[in-house]
Design a protein around this motif. Structure first.
Motif, PDB file in Angstrom:
ATOM      1  N   ASP A  50       0.935  -1.306  -0.132  1.00 14.12           N
ATOM      2  CA  ASP A  50       0.263   0.235   0.471  1.00 14.12           C
ATOM      3  C   ASP A  50       0.861   1.194  -0.293  1.00 14.12           C
ATOM      4  O   ASP A  50       0.747   2.148  -0.808  1.00 14.12           O
ATOM      5  CB  ASP A  50      -0.653  -0.333   1.519  1.00 14.12           C
ATOM      6  N   LEU A  53       2.530   1.779  -3.561  1.00 12.95           N
ATOM      7  CA  LEU A  53       1.332   2.073  -4.690  1.00 12.95           C
ATOM      8  C   LEU A  53       0.751   3.056  -4.564  1.00 12.95           C
ATOM      9  O   LEU A  53       0.356   4.347  -5.382  1.00 12.95           O
ATOM     10  CB  LEU A  53       0.799   1.635  -4.509  1.00 12.95           C
ATOM     11  N   ALA A  54       1.357   4.341  -3.056  1.00 13.10           N
ATOM     12  CA  ALA A  54       0.521   5.786  -2.914  1.00 13.10           C
ATOM     13  C   ALA A  54       1.995   6.510  -2.806  1.00 13.10           C
ATOM     14  O   ALA A  54       1.504   7.954  -3.984  1.00 13.10           O
ATOM     15  CB  ALA A  54       0.825   5.873  -1.303  1.00 13.10           C
ATOM     16  N   PRO A  57       3.488   6.512  -8.060  1.00 11.56           N
ATOM     17  CA  PRO A  57       1.713   5.888  -9.144  1.00 11.56           C
ATOM     18  C   PRO A  57       3.061   5.740 -10.389  1.00 11.56           C
ATOM     19  O   PRO A  57       1.792   5.694 -11.449  1.00 11.56           O
ATOM     20  CB  PRO A  57       1.158   7.567  -9.048  1.00 11.56           C
ATOM     21  N   ARG A  80      -6.577  -3.018  -8.196  1.00  8.58           N
ATOM     22  CA  ARG A  80      -7.834  -1.503  -8.377  1.00  8.58           C
ATOM     23  C   ARG A  80      -7.072  -0.572  -7.700  1.00  8.58           C
ATOM     24  O   ARG A  80      -7.004   0.699  -8.365  1.00  8.58           O
ATOM     25  CB  ARG A  80      -8.278  -1.971  -6.758  1.00  8.58           C
ATOM     26  N   ALA A  81      -5.312  -0.769  -8.314  1.00  9.87           N
ATOM     27  CA  ALA A  81      -4.636   1.128  -8.370  1.00  9.87           C
ATOM     28  C   ALA A  81      -4.677   0.642  -9.140  1.00  9.87           C
ATOM     29  O   ALA A  81      -3.841   1.930  -9.875  1.00  9.87           O
ATOM     30  CB  ALA A  81      -3.137   1.158  -7.258  1.00  9.87           C
TER      31      ALA A  81
END
Length: 307
Positions: A50, A53-54, A57, A80-81
């Motif tokens: 997580d 992913l944050a 990008p 989902r990302a």
């Protein structure tokens, strides 16, 4: 276009195979590592997916090299990302979750690649081509190796979802389902499970093809010394042998090909092609055979396995 990729899970398979193949492929740049316990000098490190992913990008592709029990939740988060996902083998802990991820990837418009590294052994495609117009009479698989050598201290393989001896055995099945002209079905199995473990250390499986010929598989994780990765196919036109995990091909005893290990180079070449075309590749035929063997398998308890 150079694709930035992150590896999730920096264990033995990632270090031995993924890192070298990424390094030599100009289509990819290793941009991050996600691991609770390991880092790689000169590469961004994150302890959770997580967080990566944050924070990044720009990383469009994620290679999941974690144990299969946790792979679905990581794959779901990445998809989902909006990230493309490479799944190490086996692609998941269950057949249903891999199908679910395939549908999720299609919904989000990203590539999902369920890899089967043994299919990229140099002898596999020539074997498939040679067998295409042959009548198969029988197939014998012998896949025996030393778990202490290949999975030292990896307790996850002995837990539910870890697959035990099917972790290497599925490599043979991934070749089988790729080279045979017709599908096969499991008809019976015997699974040898150590009294202190949850998954088998050995398995014998019987199959039948829809065209009528039989297939047998002998998987064992207790072989010391030289390792055995052989598939023998009797046909109406002669005997085909794949050995060395698919790196050596013989027909009627004559060596047709003997090659070095380039399996993961093939995986990343195919991943680049999938990303370029916007397609996915999610074949679960061999995973289904493992599931069926576990459903039909008779359990035989054997002595405890001590690391």
């Amino acid at each position: 276009m150079v694709h930035k990729i992150a590896i999730v899970g920096l264990g033995k398979i990632a270090r031995d195979q993924h890192l070298p193949s990424i390094a030599k492929n100009p289509d990819f740049e290793l941009a991050a590592i996600v691991s609770r316990n390991a880092e790689l000098e000169g590469v961004d490190h994150f302890t959770t997916l997580d967080d990566m992913l944050a924070a990044r990008p720009d990383i469009e592709t994620v290679a999941l090299c974690t144990p299969p029990q946790v792979r679905r939740q990581y794959a779901e988060a990445a998809i989902r990302a909006g990230r493309h996902v490479l799944l190490e083998k086996p692609p998941g802990a269950t057949v249903a979750e891999v199908e679910w991820l395939k549908n999720l990837a299609a919904k989000h418009g990203v590539t999902l690649f369920a890899t089967w590294h043994s299919r990229y052994a140099q002898g596999v495609e020539p074997a498939r081509a040679w067998l295409a117009d042959k009548t198969i009479k029988s197939v014998e698989i012998v896949w025996r190796e030393d778990v202490r050598r290949w999975h030292p201290g990896q307790d996850w393989i002995w837990e539910p979802g870890g697959m035990g001896v099917f972790d290497p055995g599925i490599n043979a099945l991934s070749i089988l389902t790729h080279i045979l002209p017709a599908p096969v079905l499991v008809t019976g199995a015997v699974l040898e499970v150590p009294e202190n473990r949850q998954t088998p250390i050995a398995a014998k499986i019987d199959f039948v093809a829809v065209t009528g010929h039989t297939v047998t598989a002998d998987f064992d994780w207790r072989q010391e010394g030289p390792q055995t990765w052989d598939i023998t196919v009797k046909t109406d036109a002669g005997l085909l042998e794949l050995s060395g995990g698919g790196s050596v091909l013989r027909i009627d005893g004559q060596t047709q090909l003997a090659a070095d290990d380039t399996e993961y180079d093939g995986i990343y070449a195919h991943l680049a092609a999938l990303l370029a075309s916007g397609e996915s590749d999610v074949d679960i035929a061999s995973l289904q055979l493992v599931a069926d063997a576990c459903m039909l398998g008779a359990i035989s308890k054997v002595e405890a396995f001590i690391e």
